[in-house]
Design a protein around this motif. Structure first.
Motif, PDB file in Angstrom:
ATOM      1  N   ASP A 253      23.539  52.784-166.161  1.00 46.45           N
ATOM      2  CA  ASP A 253      24.637  52.685-167.120  1.00 46.45           C
ATOM      3  C   ASP A 253      25.999  52.531-166.452  1.00 46.45           C
ATOM      4  N   GLY A 254      26.163  53.072-165.256  1.00 48.40           N
ATOM      5  CA  GLY A 254      27.467  53.050-164.614  1.00 48.40           C
ATOM      6  C   GLY A 254      27.828  51.743-163.959  1.00 48.40           C
ATOM      7  N   GLY A 255      26.892  50.793-163.874  1.00 46.00           N
ATOM      8  CA  GLY A 255      27.170  49.527-163.219  1.00 46.00           C
ATOM      9  C   GLY A 255      26.708  49.537-161.772  1.00 46.00           C
ATOM     10  N   PRO A 256      26.598  48.356-161.149  1.00 45.07           N
ATOM     11  CA  PRO A 256      26.056  48.275-159.785  1.00 45.07           C
ATOM     12  C   PRO A 256      26.906  48.974-158.743  1.00 45.07           C
ATOM     13  N   ALA A 257      28.233  48.943-158.877  1.00 46.09           N
ATOM     14  CA  ALA A 257      29.094  49.574-157.871  1.00 46.09           C
ATOM     15  C   ALA A 257      28.923  51.084-157.890  1.00 46.09           C
ATOM     16  N   ALA A 258      28.975  51.678-159.075  1.00 44.33           N
ATOM     17  CA  ALA A 258      28.837  53.126-159.171  1.00 44.33           C
ATOM     18  C   ALA A 258      27.450  53.579-158.738  1.00 44.33           C
ATOM     19  N   ARG A 259      26.439  52.834-159.127  1.00 42.33           N
ATOM     20  CA  ARG A 259      25.079  53.225-158.745  1.00 42.33           C
ATOM     21  C   ARG A 259      24.902  53.169-157.227  1.00 42.33           C
ATOM     22  N   TYR A 260      25.409  52.095-156.600  1.00 42.68           N
ATOM     23  CA  TYR A 260      25.257  51.988-155.145  1.00 42.68           C
ATOM     24  C   TYR A 260      26.083  53.048-154.426  1.00 42.68           C
ATOM     25  N   ARG A 261      27.243  53.359-154.968  1.00 45.36           N
ATOM     26  CA  ARG A 261      28.072  54.416-154.373  1.00 45.36           C
ATOM     27  C   ARG A 261      27.338  55.757-154.393  1.00 45.36           C
ATOM     28  N   ASP A 262      26.729  56.091-155.545  1.00 45.40           N
ATOM     29  CA  ASP A 262      26.004  57.360-155.633  1.00 45.40           C
ATOM     30  C   ASP A 262      24.751  57.340-154.774  1.00 45.40           C
ATOM     31  N   PHE A 263      24.095  56.171-154.694  1.00 41.86           N
ATOM     32  CA  PHE A 263      22.914  56.057-153.830  1.00 41.86           C
ATOM     33  C   PHE A 263      23.301  56.306-152.373  1.00 41.86           C
TER      34      PHE A 263
END
Length: 669
Positions: A253-263
């Motif tokens: 839901d947060g978008g690719p940038a946020a997901r990759y940042r959290d990953f």
């Protein structure tokens, strides 16, 4: 010399100088390139998993590590390599000092990113899952590692703050053997449990306490839930216990940038608590000490992309490989969870019967007891009326919309479209019926069987149910939750909430009463798991009742699934399901695999496949535009079936035969 030739003669020295300069630059480039292709002094060989979906090439390949990439081509880094005449993506899984390859190794083309995003434990997990599901490791890695986002990669990951104090669990007091489970978690051990939540349990808070106990012991935790609404609830509960900066939520839901940042925060060790949906099962949590899956029977846990792994199996494989604790929790209990108990792989966490009696009163009433002019039986009507005196009431209905299907009011024949023979439906009380297939408006419909023009709705959706309840309980606010209009929470006001399955909002203090309508429709699914799924859906709604609340299910009181709901006995129902499936040789007592493709491809499969002893071949049968074969073996021969299917995939890939789709342990048939 003419005036035209003179300038050309003057230009010759300049051209010769330019050519000499270009040759010098090209020679320097060749020298630099030659130098860059010199192998690294330490571990000059990189073993690379190449991103190709060819089963016979599903293995690491050796490449030379140039000197210029010696420090960046680390295990876990993304690289570009030359493969079959093309530049393709890959991951470095290992650096080695030598290679079994006797010829000259191709050098790495370039390091896309030196960030080690593929952890060694995920490499091992991808091999395990590819072997179990007869798939390719490249397909598993596409599920495990999100696409790169360069901007997010350049940003750092702030370390987690120090945990202020250990959390003392308070929500598990009524659960038998929970204290021993929590003590072992606090000691850093690896217990395994199957937990059945009770009515009025605040399961997100209970999961958060398990997370906090493990985290305080210095270990990482991974929690997987079915959907975003569950992530939000667990996120809030974990935040309340641990505070800011200790965990991340991995969702799309947060978008690719946020997901990759959290990953990246997880991969770098800055966060060691992860809450998310099925893709979070691959998160590279450092020092993993506990994996948790909630509601493992929900079909959202089944991955729709090859090789179709189930979140439960991914987490249990990680628990085995990394020697972590495991908690399989749900309100109802799946047959697979019961199998974990039957095989002594896990222990049971269950609320005692005396506590259950105090938590909720559950009854089943036949639909024939309904009042004249309404579909709500007297007992359900009384439960709603009494419940509205002190808080909100939940009414669960299995269908969305107004009237999803219509029939002749005289002869009960299904109402069909005169243009395409599709089913007619109503979208509201004041609009004419329309076809669900072609959209034709049948304002002048007449029954072809008896000539009648009246229509009735044998199956009523949530909108029609809300309308009827609004007329029955005049002056009461009726709220709907379904489809794109899903409510997350409701307050304590005495409202009626009509919701479809899975869209039930959470009440702040719980519902005073829960009514489950049209249970026969949920049971009518043509599926192996119809009864199990029906009990899961009803139980999830009934568990939202507050302590001391009332639950009424409208249906056949003699049906085993409704009896299990009335007794609140998911464990007994799951044991009964296992016993029946053992006799019928059905999962999880047996292992199944489906092979889908055209008939010619299936003939090749049956000719080439080396089945293990005791295997059965069922089919082929037509499925949509293709055909399907079912392969069945005893549970103990499951690994042999997966190995045979893996060999088949590699053989077919090498021979470039027509593709087929293989699913091991499909959720439904």
């Amino acid at each position: 010399m003419t005036s035209r030739e003179a300038p050309e003669a003057d230009m010759l020295p300049g051209l010769r100088a330019a050519v000499d300069d270009a040759k010098a630059r090209a020679a320097a480039t060749r020298r630099r390139t030659a130098a860059s292709w010199e192998p690294a002094e330490v571990d000059p060989v990189a073993r690379v998993l190449v991103d190709i979906a060819l089963a016979h090439l599903d293995r690491p390949f050796d490449y030379a590590v140039p000197t210029t990439m010696a420090d960046t081509a680390v295990p876990g880094a993304r690289v570009k390599v030359r493969f079959a005449g093309q530049d393709v993506d890959g991951f470095v899984v290992e650096r080695a000092s030598d290679s079994d390859h006797t010829g000259r190794l191709q050098p790495l083309r370039r390091v896309v990113s030196p960030e080690p995003v593929l952890a060694p434990e995920i490499v091992a997990l991808s091999e395990t899952l590819a072997r179990r599901y007869a798939g390719a490791r490249s397909d598993v890695l596409r599920l495990a590692v999100p696409p790169r986002h360069a901007t997010a990669e350049k940003a750092g990951s702030a370390p987690a703050p120090t945990l202020s104090a250990a959390v003392e669990p308070t929500s598990w007091g009524d659960v038998a053997h929970a204290d021993a489970f929590l003590r072992r978690l606090a000691a850093g051990e690896s217990p395994r449990a199957v937990w059945s939540a009770a009515p009025a349990d605040d399961w997100p808070a209970m999961v958060a306490e398990v997370v906090a106990t493990t985290y305080a012991a210095g270990q990482g935790v991974l929690v997987c839930v079915p959907d975003r609404r569950d992530v939000t609830r667990v996120d809030a509960a974990v935040l309340a216990l641990l505070g800011e900066g200790h965990h991340v939520c991995l969702t799309a839901d947060g978008g690719p940038a946020a997901r990759y940042r959290d990953f990246l925060a997880v991969a770098r060790g800055a966060r060691r608590v992860v809450v998310g949906t099925r893709s979070a099962a691959f998160a590279p949590v450092r020092d993993l000490g506990l994996v948790v899956i909630w509601d493992d029977g929900d079909d959202l846990h089944a991955e729709p992309r090859a090789p179709y792994p189930h979140t439960r199996e991914v987490l249990l494989a990680r628990a085995e490989q990394q020697r972590a604790a495991a908690l399989v929790g749900a309100v109802a209990r799946s047959a697979e969870a019961q199998q974990l108990l039957s095989s002594s792989w896990a222990h049971e966490l269950l609320t005692p019967r005396a506590v259950l009696r105090r938590r909720a009163r559950v009854e089943a009433v036949p639909a024939e007891d309904r009042q004249v002019g309404t579909r709500v039986p007297r007992a359900a009507y009384d439960a709603i009326r009494t419940g509205l005196g002190s808080g909100p009431v939940l009414v669960q209905t299995p269908r969305a919309g107004y009237a999803a299907s219509l029939a002749c009011d005289t002869c009960r024949a299904p109402a069909r479209c005169t243009v395409c023979t599709g089913p007619l439906a109503l979208s509201g009380p004041t609009v004419p019926p329309h076809c669900r297939w072609c959209g034709h408006v049948a304002s002048a419909w007449a029954c072809p069987t008896c000539g009648g023009r009246g229509l009735r709705a044998p199956v009523r959706g949530e909108a029609r149910t809300a309308e009827e309840l609004g007329r029955t309980f005049a002056g009461t606010t009726v709220r709907s939750s379904s489809g794109e209009r899903v409510l997350d929470r409701v307050g304590t006001s005495p409202d009626i909430v009509v919701a479809t399955v899975g869209a039930e909002p959470v009440a702040d203090d719980g519902y005073t009463a829960v009514v489950v309508l049209d249970t026969w429709l949920t049971l009518a699914r043509d599926d192996l798991r119809a009864d199990e799924e029906a009990l899961r859906r009803w139980s999830n709604a009934a568990a939202l009742v507050r302590a001391g609340g009332h639950v009424v299910a409208v249906g056949d009181p003699a049906h085993p699934a409704l009896q299990a709901l009335v007794r609140w006995d998911p464990a007994g129902f799951a044991r009964r399901e296992i016993e029946e499936r053992v006799q019928a040789h059905l999962p999880p007592a047996a292992r199944l695999a489906t092979v889908t493709g055209d008939l010619g491809a299936l003939d090749d499969v049956l000719h080439l496949l080396d089945l293990p002893d005791g295997a059965e071949v069922l089919g082929p049968v037509p499925v949509d535009d293709e055909h399907r074969v079912i392969l069945r073996v005893p549970w103990t021969r499951g690994p042999a079936l997966s190995a045979a299917l893996g060999d088949l995939q590699r053989l077919r890939s090498a021979r470039k035969l027509d593709p087929v789709r293989i699913q091991v342990d499909p959720l439904t048939l």
